[in-house]
Scaffold this motif. Structure first.
Motif, PDB file in Angstrom:
ATOM      1  N   GLU A  47       0.827  -1.207   0.000  1.00  5.50           N
ATOM      2  CA  GLU A  47       0.000   0.000   0.000  1.00  5.50           C
ATOM      3  C   GLU A  47       0.862   1.258   0.000  1.00  5.50           C
ATOM      4  OE1 GLU A  47      -0.161  -2.522   2.058  1.00  5.50           O
ATOM      5  OE2 GLU A  47      -2.225  -3.240   2.302  1.00  5.50           O
ATOM      6  N   ALA A  48       1.944   1.228   0.802  1.00  9.09           N
ATOM      7  CA  ALA A  48       2.830   2.393   0.882  1.00  9.09           C
ATOM      8  C   ALA A  48       3.512   2.648  -0.453  1.00  9.09           C
ATOM      9  CB  ALA A  48       3.860   2.187   1.984  1.00  9.09           C
ATOM     10  N   ARG A  49       3.927   1.597  -1.126  1.00  8.22           N
ATOM     11  CA  ARG A  49       4.597   1.764  -2.413  1.00  8.22           C
ATOM     12  C   ARG A  49       3.625   2.289  -3.472  1.00  8.22           C
ATOM     13  NH1 ARG A  49       9.877  -1.508  -2.909  1.00  8.22           N
ATOM     14  NH2 ARG A  49      10.331  -2.022  -0.745  1.00  8.22           N
ATOM     15  N   GLU A  50       2.374   1.902  -3.368  1.00 10.07           N
ATOM     16  CA  GLU A  50       1.377   2.415  -4.306  1.00 10.07           C
ATOM     17  C   GLU A  50       1.172   3.916  -4.100  1.00 10.07           C
ATOM     18  OE1 GLU A  50      -2.014  -0.018  -3.577  1.00 10.07           O
ATOM     19  OE2 GLU A  50      -1.171  -1.779  -4.586  1.00 10.07           O
ATOM     20  N   VAL A  51       1.200   4.362  -2.841  1.00 11.23           N
ATOM     21  CA  VAL A  51       1.087   5.796  -2.569  1.00 11.23           C
ATOM     22  C   VAL A  51       2.293   6.524  -3.145  1.00 11.23           C
ATOM     23  CG1 VAL A  51       1.039   7.577  -0.779  1.00 11.23           C
ATOM     24  CG2 VAL A  51      -0.322   5.503  -0.499  1.00 11.23           C
ATOM     25  N   ALA A  52       3.479   5.999  -2.922  1.00 12.15           N
ATOM     26  CA  ALA A  52       4.699   6.625  -3.421  1.00 12.15           C
ATOM     27  C   ALA A  52       4.658   6.781  -4.941  1.00 12.15           C
ATOM     28  CB  ALA A  52       5.914   5.808  -2.998  1.00 12.15           C
ATOM     29  N   ALA A  53       4.111   5.794  -5.610  1.00 15.67           N
ATOM     30  CA  ALA A  53       4.024   5.854  -7.071  1.00 15.67           C
ATOM     31  C   ALA A  53       3.146   7.011  -7.528  1.00 15.67           C
ATOM     32  CB  ALA A  53       3.483   4.533  -7.614  1.00 15.67           C
ATOM     33  N   ASP A  54       2.188   7.394  -6.693  1.00 15.95           N
ATOM     34  CA  ASP A  54       1.277   8.489  -7.038  1.00 15.95           C
ATOM     35  C   ASP A  54       1.880   9.864  -6.763  1.00 15.95           C
ATOM     36  OD1 ASP A  54      -0.674   6.730  -7.874  1.00 15.95           O
ATOM     37  OD2 ASP A  54      -1.734   6.713  -5.944  1.00 15.95           O
ATOM     38  N   TYR A  55       2.996   9.899  -6.020  1.00 17.82           N
ATOM     39  CA  TYR A  55       3.611  11.185  -5.664  1.00 17.82           C
ATOM     40  C   TYR A  55       5.109  11.141  -5.972  1.00 17.82           C
ATOM     41  CZ  TYR A  55      -0.804  11.953  -3.272  1.00 17.82           C
ATOM     42  OH  TYR A  55      -2.138  12.097  -2.987  1.00 17.82           O
TER      43      TYR A  55
END
Length: 317
Positions: free
Chosen positions: A85-93
């Motif tokens: 989940e954290a890596r998915e957020v990072a990909a968005d920012y």
């Protein structure tokens, strides 16, 4: 690589807006070291720091996203239970630098997500030498949170150090299934003392309390609790997060932050780990043990001796 955003900030010399996201209270051992390093960097004027503690794994991604939306350009934390989940957020920012405690490695496809870990096996090994010299029963109890690599490697290093002093030491190993449950850790430690342990490895809060109540000794982990347990905690392996965070700050300031494994900055020769002062136990540890500690410490710093990194789950033996 995070370029223009970091480069602009470096020229402006403004504090980096930084957020910490933690799943436990900031007084918990591991997170307290991250928190302290961030407060130190803020006091220097390098970052403007805010944080959230006791964030559940199910809420972690949401909180990360809120901090990213709020304009934080460096986010630190621990994603052991919310990795994907954290890596998915990072990909968005992509213009936000994420520096996260993780059991996994960096991914070149996600260039703004760097990982770190507390590789303080060097100091754990030295504390094990002291424990091996101080136990009279040859029975050491070890209480950990979860059997994950960042805990396992410290336990193995400690055990290896203890065996340097006594190859026949018996270890009782148990994990409580929590990062912050002092009562459960204390109860587990009591059972080990009942089973003959006269020395405890306190990877979790609560263990030293059990040792104090029962009049046995303990070895601390990550933080120095000698002042709180002057008759109990003989030595502690200390984690210094400052080298890790300072490296990330420098990279963000230079506009060169990228996916990397920051684990090496926890090594003793990088200033990321140390053996705490013995305090009230100064002069009480056998001389031959302290001579070996000093010898091995010098060899670790010079590279002549390398403490094995073993991430496998340790077993009672």
């Amino acid at each position: 690589m995070i370029g223009p955003l970091g480069a602009t900030r470096a020229m402006a010399a403004e504090p980096i807006k930084t957020a910490g996201v933690y799943t436990v209270p900031v007084e918990q051992q591991w997170v307290s070291r991250i928190h302290q390093a961030a407060l130190t960097a803020q006091a220097r004027g390098d970052i403007a720091y805010s944080f959230s503690e006791n964030v559940s794994n199910t809420d972690y991604a949401r909180v990360l996203r809120e901090y990213a939306e709020a304009g934080n350009t460096l986010i630190i934390g621990e994603v052991f239970g919310a990795e994907q989940e954290a890596r998915e957020v990072a990909a968005d920012y992509p213009n936000v630098a994420f520096l996260m405690g993780s059991s996994f490695k960096e991914d070149a496809a996600l260039p703004n997500f760097a990982v770190f870990d507390n590789y303080i096996q060097d100091a754990s090994y030295l504390s094990g030498i002291i424990a091996g010299a101080m136990t009279e029963t040859g029975n050491i109890g070890m209480v950990g949170g979860f059997p994950i690599p960042e805990v396992n490697r410290l336990m193995h290093a400690f055990m290896a150090g203890a065996r340097e002093m006594n190859a026949d030491i018996t270890f009782q190993v148990s994990f409580i299934g929590s990062w912050f449950d002092p009562p459960k850790a204390k109860e587990t430690a009591f059972a080990m003392i009942e089973n003959g342990a006269d020395m405890l490895y306190a990877e979790r809060f609560g263990v030293s309390d059990a040792a104090k109540e029962k009049g046995v000794l303990a070895i601390g982990n990550v933080i120095d609790t000698q002042a709180e347990y002057p008759d109990t905690v003989v030595a502690s392996a200390i984690w210094h997060f400052e080298p890790t965070l300072d490296k990330a700050i420098a990279e963000v300031q230079a506009g060169s932050f990228t996916a990397a494994d920051y684990g090496i900055y926890s090594f003793m020769n990088e200033g990321g780990a140390s053996l705490a002062p013995l305090g009230t136990f100064e002069g009480k540890v056998p001389e031959n043990a302290m001579e070996l500690v000093m010898k091995r410490q010098a060899e670790i710093k010079s590279g002549d001796f390398v403490v094995e990194i073993n991430d496998e789950e340790p077993k009672s033996s």
